[in-house]
Design a protein around this motif. Structure first.
Motif, PDB file in Angstrom:
ATOM      1  N   GLY A  42      -4.986  13.494 -36.290  1.00  0.00           N
ATOM      2  CA  GLY A  42      -5.084  14.664 -37.375  1.00  0.00           C
ATOM      3  C   GLY A  42      -4.645  16.054 -36.866  1.00  0.00           C
ATOM      4  N   THR A  46       2.361  13.912 -36.963  1.00  0.00           N
ATOM      5  CA  THR A  46       3.073  13.198 -37.775  1.00  0.00           C
ATOM      6  C   THR A  46       3.710  14.141 -38.888  1.00  0.00           C
ATOM      7  OG1 THR A  46       1.981  11.102 -37.733  1.00  0.00           O
ATOM      8  CG2 THR A  46       3.126  11.238 -39.782  1.00  0.00           C
ATOM      9  N   THR A  47       2.962  14.901 -39.449  1.00  0.00           N
ATOM     10  CA  THR A  47       3.378  15.961 -40.366  1.00  0.00           C
ATOM     11  C   THR A  47       4.570  16.682 -39.825  1.00  0.00           C
ATOM     12  OG1 THR A  47       1.299  16.070 -41.459  1.00  0.00           O
ATOM     13  CG2 THR A  47       2.909  17.804 -41.931  1.00  0.00           C
TER      14      THR A  47
HETATM   15  P1  ADP Z   1      -1.622  13.273 -36.796  1.00  0.00           P
HETATM   16  O1  ADP Z   1      -0.283  12.485 -37.080  1.00  0.00           O
HETATM   17  O2  ADP Z   1      -1.659  14.116 -35.336  1.00  0.00           O
HETATM   18  O3  ADP Z   1      -2.789  12.330 -36.579  1.00  0.00           O
HETATM   19  P2  ADP Z   1      -1.182  14.359 -39.435  1.00  0.00           P
HETATM   20  O4  ADP Z   1       0.067  14.916 -39.343  1.00  0.00           O
HETATM   21  O5  ADP Z   1      -1.036  12.922 -40.057  1.00  0.00           O
HETATM   22  O6  ADP Z   1      -1.877  14.140 -38.028  1.00  0.00           O
HETATM   23  O7  ADP Z   1      -2.279  14.796 -40.418  1.00  0.00           O
HETATM   24  C1  ADP Z   1      -2.387  16.298 -40.063  1.00  0.00           C
HETATM   25  C2  ADP Z   1      -3.759  16.750 -41.167  1.00  0.00           C
HETATM   26  O8  ADP Z   1      -2.893  16.569 -42.429  1.00  0.00           O
HETATM   27  C3  ADP Z   1      -4.574  15.985 -41.378  1.00  0.00           C
HETATM   28  O9  ADP Z   1      -5.793  16.606 -41.662  1.00  0.00           O
HETATM   29  C4  ADP Z   1      -4.278  14.921 -42.520  1.00  0.00           C
HETATM   30  O10 ADP Z   1      -5.543  14.507 -43.154  1.00  0.00           O
HETATM   31  C5  ADP Z   1      -3.528  15.769 -43.313  1.00  0.00           C
HETATM   32  N1  ADP Z   1      -2.585  15.260 -44.348  1.00  0.00           N
HETATM   33  C6  ADP Z   1      -1.579  14.605 -43.851  1.00  0.00           C
HETATM   34  N2  ADP Z   1      -0.840  13.885 -44.615  1.00  0.00           N
HETATM   35  C7  ADP Z   1      -1.455  14.407 -45.740  1.00  0.00           C
HETATM   36  C8  ADP Z   1      -1.060  14.248 -47.321  1.00  0.00           C
HETATM   37  N3  ADP Z   1      -0.047  13.479 -47.732  1.00  0.00           N
HETATM   38  N4  ADP Z   1      -1.722  15.023 -48.064  1.00  0.00           N
HETATM   39  C9  ADP Z   1      -2.888  15.741 -47.906  1.00  0.00           C
HETATM   40  N5  ADP Z   1      -3.254  15.726 -46.513  1.00  0.00           N
HETATM   41  C10 ADP Z   1      -2.270  15.189 -45.233  1.00  0.00           C
END
Ligand code: ADP
Ligand code: MG
Length: 357
Positions: A42, A46-47
Protein backbone atom coordinates in the motif's frame (compact mmCIF):
# COMPACT_ATOMS: atom_id res chain seq x y z
CA UNK A 1 19.77 1.61 -22.61
CA UNK A 2 18.11 4.68 -21.27
CA UNK A 3 17.79 6.55 -18.00
CA UNK A 4 14.37 7.18 -16.47
CA UNK A 5 13.53 10.33 -14.52
CA UNK A 6 10.54 11.05 -12.30
CA UNK A 7 10.15 14.72 -11.40
CA UNK A 8 7.78 15.60 -8.54
CA UNK A 9 5.40 12.83 -9.58
CA UNK A 10 2.14 12.52 -7.62
CA UNK A 11 -0.93 10.37 -8.13
CA UNK A 12 -4.32 10.99 -6.55
CA UNK A 13 -7.15 8.60 -7.29
CA UNK A 14 -10.67 10.01 -7.59
CA UNK A 15 -12.79 9.26 -4.50
CA UNK A 16 -9.67 8.34 -2.49
CA UNK A 17 -9.91 11.61 -0.53
CA UNK A 18 -6.98 13.93 -0.02
CA UNK A 19 -4.28 11.32 0.47
CA UNK A 20 -2.03 10.80 -2.52
CA UNK A 21 -1.15 7.19 -3.46
CA UNK A 22 2.16 8.59 -4.71
CA UNK A 23 3.29 11.88 -3.23
CA UNK A 24 5.88 14.13 -4.86
CA UNK A 25 8.36 11.45 -5.91
CA UNK A 26 11.70 12.43 -7.47
CA UNK A 27 13.86 9.61 -8.83
CA UNK A 28 16.57 9.18 -11.41
CA UNK A 29 17.22 5.63 -12.58
CA UNK A 30 20.51 5.35 -14.46
CA UNK A 31 20.84 3.69 -17.87
CA UNK A 32 21.35 -0.05 -17.37
CA UNK A 33 20.71 0.21 -13.65
CA UNK A 34 18.75 -2.37 -11.63
CA UNK A 35 16.62 -0.08 -9.46
CA UNK A 36 14.10 -1.30 -6.88
CA UNK A 37 11.08 0.30 -5.22
CA UNK A 38 10.84 -1.30 -1.78
CA UNK A 39 8.21 -0.78 0.88
CA UNK A 40 5.24 -2.30 2.70
CA UNK A 41 1.95 -3.12 1.02
CA UNK A 42 0.00 0.00 0.00
CA UNK A 43 2.99 2.40 0.01
CA UNK A 44 2.61 3.27 -3.69
CA UNK A 45 5.08 0.97 -5.47
CA UNK A 46 2.69 -0.45 -8.08
CA UNK A 47 1.14 2.95 -8.75
CA UNK A 48 4.63 4.41 -9.40
CA UNK A 49 5.54 1.52 -11.73
CA UNK A 50 2.25 1.82 -13.62
CA UNK A 51 2.91 5.51 -14.23
CA UNK A 52 6.31 4.63 -15.72
CA UNK A 53 4.58 1.98 -17.88
CA UNK A 54 1.82 4.39 -18.92
CA UNK A 55 -1.10 2.44 -17.40
CA UNK A 56 -1.74 5.41 -15.08
CA UNK A 57 -1.03 9.04 -15.80
CA UNK A 58 0.38 11.22 -12.99
CA UNK A 59 -1.89 13.82 -11.37
CA UNK A 60 1.16 16.09 -11.47
CA UNK A 61 4.85 15.87 -12.31
CA UNK A 62 6.81 14.64 -15.33
CA UNK A 63 8.30 11.31 -16.42
CA UNK A 64 11.19 11.20 -18.90
CA UNK A 65 12.95 8.40 -20.77
CA UNK A 66 16.30 9.99 -21.54
CA UNK A 67 15.45 13.49 -22.75
CA UNK A 68 12.00 12.44 -24.02
CA UNK A 69 8.97 13.48 -21.99
CA UNK A 70 6.70 10.39 -21.94
CA UNK A 71 4.34 11.64 -19.20
CA UNK A 72 1.17 11.47 -21.29
CA UNK A 73 2.22 8.83 -23.79
CA UNK A 74 0.17 5.59 -23.93
CA UNK A 75 1.83 2.30 -22.84
CA UNK A 76 2.28 0.91 -26.36
CA UNK A 77 4.31 3.99 -27.35
CA UNK A 78 6.86 3.66 -24.54
CA UNK A 79 8.87 0.56 -25.43
CA UNK A 80 8.59 -0.96 -21.97
CA UNK A 81 8.55 -4.65 -21.10
CA UNK A 82 6.30 -5.58 -18.17
CA UNK A 83 6.45 -8.65 -15.91
CA UNK A 84 3.69 -9.22 -13.36
CA UNK A 85 3.27 -11.31 -10.22
CA UNK A 86 0.66 -13.55 -11.87
CA UNK A 87 2.71 -13.89 -15.14
CA UNK A 88 -0.35 -12.87 -17.27
CA UNK A 89 0.49 -15.51 -19.90
CA UNK A 90 -2.04 -16.86 -22.42
CA UNK A 91 -2.62 -20.44 -21.17
CA UNK A 92 -4.04 -21.77 -24.46
CA UNK A 93 -1.01 -20.63 -26.50
CA UNK A 94 2.40 -22.28 -26.72
CA UNK A 95 5.52 -20.82 -25.13
CA UNK A 96 6.71 -19.46 -28.50
CA UNK A 97 3.28 -17.96 -29.26
CA UNK A 98 3.28 -16.22 -25.88
CA UNK A 99 6.74 -14.79 -26.48
CA UNK A 100 5.74 -13.77 -30.04
CA UNK A 101 2.91 -11.58 -28.76
CA UNK A 102 4.77 -8.25 -28.68
CA UNK A 103 6.42 -8.93 -32.04
CA UNK A 104 3.07 -9.58 -33.71
CA UNK A 105 1.74 -6.24 -32.49
CA UNK A 106 4.87 -4.61 -33.89
CA UNK A 107 4.42 -6.47 -37.20
CA UNK A 108 7.89 -8.03 -37.12
CA UNK A 109 8.37 -10.43 -40.09
CA UNK A 110 8.26 -14.24 -39.64
CA UNK A 111 11.95 -15.04 -40.05
CA UNK A 112 13.08 -12.16 -37.86
CA UNK A 113 10.41 -13.06 -35.26
CA UNK A 114 11.61 -16.66 -35.09
CA UNK A 115 15.19 -15.53 -34.63
CA UNK A 116 14.25 -13.16 -31.82
CA UNK A 117 12.01 -15.67 -30.06
CA UNK A 118 14.85 -18.22 -30.08
CA UNK A 119 17.21 -15.58 -28.76
CA UNK A 120 14.81 -14.55 -25.96
CA UNK A 121 14.16 -18.16 -24.93
CA UNK A 122 17.93 -18.68 -24.87
CA UNK A 123 18.35 -15.66 -22.61
CA UNK A 124 16.01 -17.17 -20.02
CA UNK A 125 17.45 -20.69 -20.45
CA UNK A 126 14.34 -22.14 -22.10
CA UNK A 127 15.79 -23.01 -25.53
CA UNK A 128 13.80 -25.89 -27.02
CA UNK A 129 10.67 -25.13 -24.95
CA UNK A 130 8.94 -23.13 -27.73
CA UNK A 131 6.30 -25.78 -28.55
CA UNK A 132 5.34 -26.58 -24.95
CA UNK A 133 2.02 -25.51 -23.55
CA UNK A 134 2.10 -23.05 -20.65
CA UNK A 135 0.32 -25.45 -18.28
CA UNK A 136 3.12 -28.02 -18.81
CA UNK A 137 5.61 -25.63 -17.17
CA UNK A 138 6.46 -25.06 -13.52
CA UNK A 139 5.79 -21.69 -11.90
CA UNK A 140 9.45 -20.68 -12.21
CA UNK A 141 9.51 -21.63 -15.91
CA UNK A 142 6.29 -19.71 -16.53
CA UNK A 143 7.84 -16.63 -14.95
CA UNK A 144 10.85 -17.01 -17.26
CA UNK A 145 8.49 -17.16 -20.27
CA UNK A 146 6.95 -13.92 -19.04
CA UNK A 147 10.46 -12.45 -18.84
CA UNK A 148 11.27 -13.66 -22.40
CA UNK A 149 8.02 -12.11 -23.64
CA UNK A 150 9.04 -8.79 -22.07
CA UNK A 151 12.62 -8.94 -23.41
CA UNK A 152 11.83 -10.06 -26.99
CA UNK A 153 10.68 -6.58 -27.98
CA UNK A 154 14.07 -5.24 -26.79
CA UNK A 155 12.42 -2.77 -24.44
CA UNK A 156 14.10 0.44 -23.34
CA UNK A 157 13.04 -0.33 -19.79
CA UNK A 158 12.05 -3.55 -18.06
CA UNK A 159 9.37 -3.12 -15.39
CA UNK A 160 8.77 -5.92 -12.90
CA UNK A 161 6.02 -5.91 -10.24
CA UNK A 162 6.63 -8.51 -7.49
CA UNK A 163 7.46 -11.18 -10.13
CA UNK A 164 8.60 -13.75 -7.55
CA UNK A 165 5.69 -13.56 -5.11
CA UNK A 166 3.95 -16.68 -6.42
CA UNK A 167 7.05 -18.89 -6.16
CA UNK A 168 8.08 -20.93 -3.13
CA UNK A 169 11.07 -19.75 -1.06
CA UNK A 170 13.79 -21.84 -2.73
CA UNK A 171 12.64 -21.12 -6.28
CA UNK A 172 12.33 -17.44 -5.38
CA UNK A 173 16.01 -17.30 -4.45
CA UNK A 174 17.08 -19.13 -7.62
CA UNK A 175 14.89 -17.01 -9.87
CA UNK A 176 16.06 -13.72 -8.37
CA UNK A 177 19.64 -14.63 -9.33
CA UNK A 178 18.39 -15.48 -12.84
CA UNK A 179 16.51 -12.19 -13.26
CA UNK A 180 19.57 -10.22 -12.17
CA UNK A 181 21.78 -12.18 -14.63
CA UNK A 182 19.35 -11.67 -17.52
CA UNK A 183 19.10 -7.95 -16.76
CA UNK A 184 22.90 -7.64 -16.65
CA UNK A 185 23.34 -9.61 -19.90
CA UNK A 186 20.73 -7.57 -21.76
CA UNK A 187 21.86 -4.26 -20.24
CA UNK A 188 18.23 -3.14 -19.99
CA UNK A 189 17.34 -0.47 -17.43
CA UNK A 190 15.19 -2.28 -14.84
CA UNK A 191 12.64 -0.94 -12.38
CA UNK A 192 11.71 -3.65 -9.92
CA UNK A 193 8.98 -3.64 -7.25
CA UNK A 194 9.02 -5.74 -4.10
CA UNK A 195 7.99 -5.66 -0.43
CA UNK A 196 10.75 -8.19 0.37
CA UNK A 197 13.84 -6.41 1.70
CA UNK A 198 16.15 -9.43 1.30
CA UNK A 199 15.16 -9.71 -2.37
CA UNK A 200 15.74 -5.98 -2.90
CA UNK A 201 19.16 -6.10 -1.23
CA UNK A 202 20.28 -9.17 -3.20
CA UNK A 203 19.25 -7.92 -6.65
CA UNK A 204 19.54 -4.15 -6.79
CA UNK A 205 22.15 -1.61 -7.73
CA UNK A 206 20.09 0.94 -5.81
CA UNK A 207 16.89 0.91 -3.79
CA UNK A 208 14.24 3.56 -3.07
CA UNK A 209 12.49 2.84 0.22
CA UNK A 210 8.87 4.04 0.13
CA UNK A 211 6.41 4.69 2.94
CA UNK A 212 2.92 6.22 2.56
CA UNK A 213 3.44 7.30 -1.04
CA UNK A 214 6.77 9.02 -0.36
CA UNK A 215 10.36 8.05 -1.00
CA UNK A 216 12.15 8.03 2.37
CA UNK A 217 15.63 7.09 1.16
CA UNK A 218 17.50 6.21 -2.03
CA UNK A 219 20.82 4.39 -1.89
CA UNK A 220 22.82 1.26 -2.50
CA UNK A 221 21.84 -1.78 -0.40
CA UNK A 222 24.93 -1.10 1.78
CA UNK A 223 24.08 2.57 2.31
CA UNK A 224 20.50 1.78 3.25
CA UNK A 225 21.52 -1.03 5.58
CA UNK A 226 24.36 0.75 7.36
CA UNK A 227 23.09 4.33 7.18
CA UNK A 228 19.28 4.23 7.31
CA UNK A 229 17.91 7.77 7.03
CA UNK A 230 14.84 7.32 9.22
CA UNK A 231 13.61 5.09 12.02
CA UNK A 232 11.15 3.53 9.54
CA UNK A 233 13.94 2.59 7.11
CA UNK A 234 16.08 1.23 9.96
CA UNK A 235 13.27 -1.05 11.11
CA UNK A 236 12.06 -2.05 7.65
CA UNK A 237 15.49 -3.08 6.32
CA UNK A 238 16.48 -6.10 8.36
CA UNK A 239 15.95 -5.66 12.06
CA UNK A 240 17.16 -2.72 14.04
CA UNK A 241 16.99 -1.29 17.52
CA UNK A 242 16.01 2.36 17.50
CA UNK A 243 16.82 3.72 20.96
CA UNK A 244 15.66 7.06 22.41
CA UNK A 245 18.81 8.51 23.97
CA UNK A 246 19.40 11.92 25.58
CA UNK A 247 21.77 14.25 23.71
CA UNK A 248 24.72 15.43 25.82
CA UNK A 249 26.28 17.55 23.08
CA UNK A 250 25.85 17.92 19.34
CA UNK A 251 28.32 18.72 16.54
CA UNK A 252 27.79 18.90 12.78
CA UNK A 253 28.24 15.18 12.11
CA UNK A 254 28.54 13.67 15.57
CA UNK A 255 26.12 13.64 18.46
CA UNK A 256 27.19 12.53 21.93
CA UNK A 257 24.43 10.58 23.64
CA UNK A 258 24.07 9.03 27.09
CA UNK A 259 23.47 5.28 27.12
CA UNK A 260 21.14 3.78 29.73
CA UNK A 261 23.24 3.75 32.88
CA UNK A 262 24.91 7.04 31.97
CA UNK A 263 27.96 6.24 29.83
CA UNK A 264 28.41 8.89 27.14
CA UNK A 265 29.36 7.89 23.60
CA UNK A 266 29.84 9.85 20.34
CA UNK A 267 27.64 8.60 17.49
CA UNK A 268 27.71 9.53 13.78
CA UNK A 269 24.75 11.59 12.60
CA UNK A 270 23.47 12.90 9.25
CA UNK A 271 24.55 16.51 8.57
CA UNK A 272 21.02 17.94 8.88
CA UNK A 273 20.15 16.20 12.18
CA UNK A 274 19.05 19.45 13.94
CA UNK A 275 19.69 18.05 17.44
CA UNK A 276 20.83 20.11 20.45
CA UNK A 277 21.92 19.38 23.98
CA UNK A 278 18.94 18.23 26.04
CA UNK A 279 17.03 16.83 23.03
CA UNK A 280 16.34 13.12 22.49
CA UNK A 281 18.14 11.38 19.62
CA UNK A 282 16.86 8.29 17.81
CA UNK A 283 19.86 5.99 17.56
CA UNK A 284 19.84 2.90 15.37
CA UNK A 285 21.96 -0.15 16.18
CA UNK A 286 21.69 -3.55 14.51
CA UNK A 287 21.10 -6.62 16.72
CA UNK A 288 24.14 -8.39 15.22
CA UNK A 289 26.47 -5.57 16.22
CA UNK A 290 25.79 -5.86 19.95
CA UNK A 291 28.01 -8.27 21.86
CA UNK A 292 27.24 -10.01 25.12
CA UNK A 293 29.36 -10.75 28.17
CA UNK A 294 29.01 -11.19 31.92
CA UNK A 295 26.84 -8.62 33.72
CA UNK A 296 29.93 -7.65 35.73
CA UNK A 297 31.81 -6.41 32.60
CA UNK A 298 33.31 -2.99 33.24
CA UNK A 299 31.75 -0.37 30.96
CA UNK A 300 29.02 -2.64 29.62
CA UNK A 301 25.30 -2.00 29.93
CA UNK A 302 23.42 -4.53 32.00
CA UNK A 303 20.07 -5.98 31.18
CA UNK A 304 17.80 -8.93 31.88
CA UNK A 305 17.11 -11.58 29.23
CA UNK A 306 13.36 -11.72 28.49
CA UNK A 307 13.40 -13.87 25.33
CA UNK A 308 15.98 -16.27 23.96
CA UNK A 309 15.70 -18.23 20.71
CA UNK A 310 18.45 -20.42 19.21
CA UNK A 311 18.27 -20.49 15.37
CA UNK A 312 21.44 -22.46 14.61
CA UNK A 313 23.31 -19.59 12.95
CA UNK A 314 22.76 -17.21 15.88
CA UNK A 315 20.89 -16.78 19.13
CA UNK A 316 18.19 -14.09 19.04
CA UNK A 317 17.59 -12.41 22.35
CA UNK A 318 15.37 -9.71 23.71
CA UNK A 319 17.00 -7.94 26.63
CA UNK A 320 15.38 -5.43 28.98
CA UNK A 321 17.86 -2.59 29.53
CA UNK A 322 16.44 -0.15 32.10
CA UNK A 323 12.93 -0.70 30.72
CA UNK A 324 13.98 -0.45 27.06
CA UNK A 325 13.71 -3.71 25.04
CA UNK A 326 16.92 -4.32 23.04
CA UNK A 327 17.17 -6.99 20.31
CA UNK A 328 20.46 -8.87 20.07
CA UNK A 329 21.55 -11.50 17.54
CA UNK A 330 24.65 -13.15 18.97
CA UNK A 331 26.93 -15.78 17.45
CA UNK A 332 28.44 -16.36 20.91
CA UNK A 333 26.44 -16.18 24.11
CA UNK A 334 27.80 -16.74 27.64
CA UNK A 335 27.53 -20.44 28.47
CA UNK A 336 24.22 -21.43 30.06
CA UNK A 337 22.57 -18.04 29.52
CA UNK A 338 18.80 -18.33 30.11
CA UNK A 339 15.66 -16.19 30.30
CA UNK A 340 15.71 -14.14 33.54
CA UNK A 341 19.52 -13.89 33.70
CA UNK A 342 21.41 -10.62 33.98
CA UNK A 343 23.83 -10.03 31.13
CA UNK A 344 26.31 -7.37 29.99
CA UNK A 345 25.87 -5.69 26.57
CA UNK A 346 28.38 -3.76 24.53
CA UNK A 347 27.04 -1.32 21.94
CA UNK A 348 29.93 -0.30 19.69
CA UNK A 349 29.62 3.48 19.05
CA UNK A 350 31.12 3.08 15.56
CA UNK A 351 28.14 0.87 14.64
CA UNK A 352 25.56 3.32 15.94
CA UNK A 353 23.88 5.97 13.82
CA UNK A 354 21.43 8.79 14.49
CA UNK A 355 18.25 8.50 12.38
CA UNK A 356 15.49 11.02 11.71
CA UNK A 357 12.02 10.29 13.08
P1 ADP B 1 1.77 -1.12 -3.31
O1 ADP B 1 2.01 -1.60 -4.71
O2 ADP B 1 2.97 -0.47 -2.69
O3 ADP B 1 1.21 -2.19 -2.42
P2 ADP B 1 -0.26 0.56 -4.54
O4 ADP B 1 0.52 1.45 -5.45
O5 ADP B 1 -0.98 -0.58 -5.17
O6 ADP B 1 0.68 0.05 -3.35
O7 ADP B 1 -1.33 1.42 -3.76
C1 ADP B 1 -1.01 2.65 -3.11
C2 ADP B 1 -2.28 3.26 -2.55
O8 ADP B 1 -3.14 3.65 -3.60
C3 ADP B 1 -3.08 2.31 -1.68
O9 ADP B 1 -3.65 3.04 -0.62
C4 ADP B 1 -4.16 1.82 -2.64
O10 ADP B 1 -5.32 1.46 -1.93
C5 ADP B 1 -4.40 3.03 -3.51
N1 ADP B 1 -4.81 2.64 -4.88
C6 ADP B 1 -4.11 1.90 -5.75
N2 ADP B 1 -4.76 1.77 -6.93
C7 ADP B 1 -5.92 2.43 -6.78
C8 ADP B 1 -7.05 2.68 -7.65
N3 ADP B 1 -7.08 2.20 -8.90
N4 ADP B 1 -8.08 3.43 -7.14
C9 ADP B 1 -8.04 3.94 -5.89
N5 ADP B 1 -7.00 3.74 -5.03
C10 ADP B 1 -5.97 3.01 -5.46
MG1 MG C 1 1.77 -3.54 -5.49
Amino acid sequence: MIDVTLESVSKRFPRAGDTAAVDDVDLRIGAGEFFTLLGPSGCGKTTTLRMVAGFYFPSSGRIRFGAEDVTNRPPNKRDTGMVFQNYALFPHLSVAQNVAYGLKIRKVGRAEAKRRIDEALGQVHLSGYGDRRIEQLSGGQQQRVALARALVIRPRTLLLDEPLSNLDAKLREETRVEIRRIQQDSGTTALYVTHDQAEAMAMSDRIAVMESGRVRQVGTPQEIYHRPATAFVARFIGRSNVLDLPVVSAGPETVTVALPGGREVPVAAPAEHGLREGATALVSVRPEHITLGPATDEGALTGRVTELEFTGMATNLLIDVAGEPVQVAAIDVPAGLAVGDQVGLRLPPERMWVVNS
